[in-house]
Scaffold this motif. Sequence first.
Motif, PDB file in Angstrom:
ATOM      1  N   ASN A  26       0.803  -1.231   0.000  1.00  0.00           N
ATOM      2  CA  ASN A  26       0.000   0.000   0.000  1.00  0.00           C
ATOM      3  C   ASN A  26       0.833   1.278   0.000  1.00  0.00           C
ATOM      4  O   ASN A  26       0.480   2.247  -0.683  1.00  0.00           O
ATOM      5  CB  ASN A  26      -0.971  -0.008   1.185  1.00  0.00           C
ATOM      6  CG  ASN A  26      -2.265  -0.730   0.878  1.00  0.00           C
ATOM      7  OD1 ASN A  26      -2.667  -0.844  -0.279  1.00  0.00           O
ATOM      8  ND2 ASN A  26      -2.928  -1.236   1.900  1.00  0.00           N
ATOM      9  N   PRO A  27       1.948   1.343   0.758  1.00  0.00           N
ATOM     10  CA  PRO A  27       2.728   2.584   0.745  1.00  0.00           C
ATOM     11  C   PRO A  27       3.275   2.945  -0.633  1.00  0.00           C
ATOM     12  O   PRO A  27       3.602   4.117  -0.882  1.00  0.00           O
ATOM     13  CB  PRO A  27       3.885   2.283   1.713  1.00  0.00           C
ATOM     14  CG  PRO A  27       3.370   1.215   2.603  1.00  0.00           C
ATOM     15  CD  PRO A  27       2.487   0.375   1.738  1.00  0.00           C
ATOM     16  N   ALA A  28       3.352   1.963  -1.535  1.00  0.00           N
ATOM     17  CA  ALA A  28       3.919   2.232  -2.864  1.00  0.00           C
ATOM     18  C   ALA A  28       2.981   3.047  -3.736  1.00  0.00           C
ATOM     19  O   ALA A  28       3.434   3.738  -4.657  1.00  0.00           O
ATOM     20  CB  ALA A  28       4.261   0.916  -3.569  1.00  0.00           C
ATOM     21  N   ILE A  29       1.675   2.991  -3.458  1.00  0.00           N
ATOM     22  CA  ILE A  29       0.738   3.673  -4.362  1.00  0.00           C
ATOM     23  C   ILE A  29      -0.292   4.538  -3.650  1.00  0.00           C
ATOM     24  O   ILE A  29      -1.078   5.222  -4.301  1.00  0.00           O
ATOM     25  CB  ILE A  29      -0.012   2.653  -5.245  1.00  0.00           C
ATOM     26  CG1 ILE A  29      -0.850   1.713  -4.397  1.00  0.00           C
ATOM     27  CG2 ILE A  29       0.970   1.880  -6.115  1.00  0.00           C
ATOM     28  CD1 ILE A  29      -1.802   0.866  -5.208  1.00  0.00           C
ATOM     29  N   PRO A  64      -2.907   7.315   5.900  1.00  0.00           N
ATOM     30  CA  PRO A  64      -3.199   8.122   7.092  1.00  0.00           C
ATOM     31  C   PRO A  64      -2.482   7.598   8.338  1.00  0.00           C
ATOM     32  O   PRO A  64      -2.845   7.927   9.460  1.00  0.00           O
ATOM     33  CB  PRO A  64      -4.721   7.985   7.224  1.00  0.00           C
ATOM     34  CG  PRO A  64      -5.017   6.630   6.667  1.00  0.00           C
ATOM     35  CD  PRO A  64      -4.027   6.423   5.543  1.00  0.00           C
ATOM     36  N   TYR A  65      -1.495   6.753   8.144  1.00  0.00           N
ATOM     37  CA  TYR A  65      -0.698   6.196   9.241  1.00  0.00           C
ATOM     38  C   TYR A  65       0.682   5.880   8.673  1.00  0.00           C
ATOM     39  O   TYR A  65       0.873   5.820   7.455  1.00  0.00           O
ATOM     40  CB  TYR A  65      -1.347   4.924   9.804  1.00  0.00           C
ATOM     41  CG  TYR A  65      -1.647   3.889   8.735  1.00  0.00           C
ATOM     42  CD1 TYR A  65      -0.680   2.985   8.304  1.00  0.00           C
ATOM     43  CD2 TYR A  65      -2.906   3.842   8.122  1.00  0.00           C
ATOM     44  CE1 TYR A  65      -0.938   2.069   7.299  1.00  0.00           C
ATOM     45  CE2 TYR A  65      -3.174   2.928   7.115  1.00  0.00           C
ATOM     46  CZ  TYR A  65      -2.192   2.045   6.714  1.00  0.00           C
ATOM     47  OH  TYR A  65      -2.456   1.142   5.708  1.00  0.00           O
ATOM     48  N   ASP A  66       1.643   5.673   9.557  1.00  0.00           N
ATOM     49  CA  ASP A  66       2.987   5.301   9.138  1.00  0.00           C
ATOM     50  C   ASP A  66       3.109   3.776   9.270  1.00  0.00           C
ATOM     51  O   ASP A  66       3.033   3.246  10.388  1.00  0.00           O
ATOM     52  CB  ASP A  66       4.028   5.982  10.042  1.00  0.00           C
ATOM     53  CG  ASP A  66       5.462   5.776   9.557  1.00  0.00           C
ATOM     54  OD1 ASP A  66       5.758   4.666   9.057  1.00  0.00           O
ATOM     55  OD2 ASP A  66       6.280   6.697   9.697  1.00  0.00           O
ATOM     56  N   PRO A  67       3.296   3.053   8.165  1.00  0.00           N
ATOM     57  CA  PRO A  67       3.314   1.589   8.241  1.00  0.00           C
ATOM     58  C   PRO A  67       4.457   1.009   9.058  1.00  0.00           C
ATOM     59  O   PRO A  67       4.403  -0.151   9.465  1.00  0.00           O
ATOM     60  CB  PRO A  67       3.416   1.164   6.768  1.00  0.00           C
ATOM     61  CG  PRO A  67       4.039   2.327   6.084  1.00  0.00           C
ATOM     62  CD  PRO A  67       3.517   3.535   6.784  1.00  0.00           C
ATOM     63  N   LEU A  68       5.503   1.816   9.305  1.00  0.00           N
ATOM     64  CA  LEU A  68       6.626   1.338  10.093  1.00  0.00           C
ATOM     65  C   LEU A  68       6.613   1.834  11.536  1.00  0.00           C
ATOM     66  O   LEU A  68       7.354   1.313  12.370  1.00  0.00           O
ATOM     67  CB  LEU A  68       7.946   1.753   9.431  1.00  0.00           C
ATOM     68  CG  LEU A  68       8.246   1.106   8.082  1.00  0.00           C
ATOM     69  CD1 LEU A  68       9.521   1.685   7.486  1.00  0.00           C
ATOM     70  CD2 LEU A  68       8.361  -0.408   8.216  1.00  0.00           C
ATOM     71  N   LYS A  69       5.758   2.836  11.824  1.00  0.00           N
ATOM     72  CA  LYS A  69       5.782   3.420  13.162  1.00  0.00           C
ATOM     73  C   LYS A  69       4.445   3.368  13.893  1.00  0.00           C
ATOM     74  O   LYS A  69       4.407   3.356  15.119  1.00  0.00           O
ATOM     75  CB  LYS A  69       6.247   4.883  13.088  1.00  0.00           C
ATOM     76  CG  LYS A  69       7.672   5.058  12.597  1.00  0.00           C
ATOM     77  CD  LYS A  69       8.059   6.529  12.548  1.00  0.00           C
ATOM     78  CE  LYS A  69       9.498   6.724  12.058  1.00  0.00           C
ATOM     79  NZ  LYS A  69       9.854   8.170  11.987  1.00  0.00           N
ATOM     80  N   GLY A  74      -3.452  -2.147  -5.937  1.00  0.00           N
ATOM     81  CA  GLY A  74      -2.243  -2.065  -5.137  1.00  0.00           C
ATOM     82  C   GLY A  74      -2.045  -3.200  -4.160  1.00  0.00           C
ATOM     83  O   GLY A  74      -1.053  -3.221  -3.433  1.00  0.00           O
ATOM     84  N   GLY A  75      -2.974  -4.150  -4.129  1.00  0.00           N
ATOM     85  CA  GLY A  75      -2.829  -5.281  -3.228  1.00  0.00           C
ATOM     86  C   GLY A  75      -1.950  -6.368  -3.821  1.00  0.00           C
ATOM     87  O   GLY A  75      -1.494  -6.291  -4.963  1.00  0.00           O
ATOM     88  N   PHE A  76      -1.742  -7.399  -3.024  1.00  0.00           N
ATOM     89  CA  PHE A  76      -0.874  -8.504  -3.435  1.00  0.00           C
ATOM     90  C   PHE A  76      -1.341  -9.123  -4.743  1.00  0.00           C
ATOM     91  O   PHE A  76      -0.540  -9.409  -5.635  1.00  0.00           O
ATOM     92  CB  PHE A  76      -0.860  -9.565  -2.331  1.00  0.00           C
ATOM     93  CG  PHE A  76      -0.126 -10.823  -2.707  1.00  0.00           C
ATOM     94  CD1 PHE A  76       1.253 -10.838  -2.786  1.00  0.00           C
ATOM     95  CD2 PHE A  76      -0.816 -11.982  -2.979  1.00  0.00           C
ATOM     96  CE1 PHE A  76       1.938 -11.987  -3.132  1.00  0.00           C
ATOM     97  CE2 PHE A  76      -0.145 -13.146  -3.322  1.00  0.00           C
ATOM     98  CZ  PHE A  76       1.230 -13.152  -3.394  1.00  0.00           C
ATOM     99  N   ASN A  77      -2.646  -9.328  -4.901  1.00  0.00           N
ATOM    100  CA  ASN A  77      -3.161  -9.977  -6.101  1.00  0.00           C
ATOM    101  C   ASN A  77      -3.073  -9.062  -7.326  1.00  0.00           C
ATOM    102  O   ASN A  77      -2.908  -9.534  -8.453  1.00  0.00           O
ATOM    103  CB  ASN A  77      -4.589 -10.454  -5.869  1.00  0.00           C
ATOM    104  CG  ASN A  77      -4.655 -11.505  -4.787  1.00  0.00           C
ATOM    105  OD1 ASN A  77      -3.818 -12.392  -4.726  1.00  0.00           O
ATOM    106  ND2 ASN A  77      -5.634 -11.390  -3.897  1.00  0.00           N
ATOM    107  N   HIS A  78      -3.186  -7.752  -7.121  1.00  0.00           N
ATOM    108  CA  HIS A  78      -3.002  -6.802  -8.223  1.00  0.00           C
ATOM    109  C   HIS A  78      -1.557  -6.868  -8.720  1.00  0.00           C
ATOM    110  O   HIS A  78      -1.302  -6.983  -9.936  1.00  0.00           O
ATOM    111  CB  HIS A  78      -3.350  -5.387  -7.742  1.00  0.00           C
ATOM    112  CG  HIS A  78      -3.212  -4.343  -8.807  1.00  0.00           C
ATOM    113  ND1 HIS A  78      -3.139  -3.001  -8.518  1.00  0.00           N
ATOM    114  CD2 HIS A  78      -3.123  -4.428 -10.167  1.00  0.00           C
ATOM    115  CE1 HIS A  78      -3.019  -2.313  -9.643  1.00  0.00           C
ATOM    116  NE2 HIS A  78      -2.996  -3.155 -10.655  1.00  0.00           N
TER     117      HIS A  78
END
Length: 336
Positions: free
Chosen positions: A115-118, A122-127, A175-179
């Motif tokens: 998701n962060p790629a595209i 509204p949140y930080d995926p690493l923090k 943007g998901g795994f299957n896409h």
Amino acid sequence: MKSALPHFSGKLLTLPAATAVIAALTSAAGVPAHAADAARDFPHRPIRMIVPFPPGGSNDILGRFMAQKLTERLGQQTVVDNRGGADGIIGTELAARAAPDGYTLLIVSTSYSMNPAIHKLPYDPLKSLVPVALIGTGPNLLATTPSVPANSVKELIALAKAKPGHLRYASSGIGGFNHFGGELFKSLAGIDMVHVPYKGGGPAMIDVMSGQVEVLVSTLIQALPHIRSGKLKALGVGSAKRTPVLPDVPTIAETIPGYDGTIWWGILAPAGLPAAILTKLNTEIGVILRDPESAKRLAAEAAEPVIAPPAAFGKIIATDIAKWNRIAKEAGITAH
């Protein structure tokens, strides 16, 4: 979509031993004794397991399985809360904003790192969230509605080349795994298929089974019952080797060398979760995954248990975020 998940192993601590270790570690680190007490008392009320997709997808299937097992292990009900929408972002944001007390958990898959790629999140995926435990891995799947006149990956490619832009493939969302898996298949096969995104794997699968869309790129764990019933026709799996649950179905890589569609699933919690509770949850999930009956159940669903400490799971997420950012730029994958 190369995936190189490390192998994790280690001595399994019993719950009393784990609690003793937690108490010793927190004391040595200067953490108040009540933090260890809180871990011993946790949980004393129901836990919510947020599934950021609609019912029927792989996150939902594994989320319900883990919720049932955590209920049995912890003695408190773990309730599944489906919050689908926006490629899993809605449910993920809800979890990120929840109190970091162990009573809100989130099940995620590889798409969390995509998701962060595209998307502007509204949140930080690493923090904003912390890794609790990796659960397992499994392959994706290329399938069709039974009426499609192709019975192999090779025949599907030939059909797509004969009618460029005619075939459509459904996925669980942009943007998901299957896409990403579908776009990789198109790129390596040199074909043109139209992507039809849905708000989850369940709705995508329903439309392919009904014949409204011709092709499905899905996780095998989600589609397996419908392959067995004949409602879907499996053409290939994304693993490096054929899967024991469908031994007659070739890998996609047998036709397209280099194709790899391996997905992981894991559990996160809001950032700030006390270390003692994090350790307790990771330990309990490890006990569940080491249980032969759980391994047998997951294997029947085409998933393989993977046990890892939180830090190792966190490294996988960080590495994947960087990888998918690079791939999205190279392949021109966007949210539009």
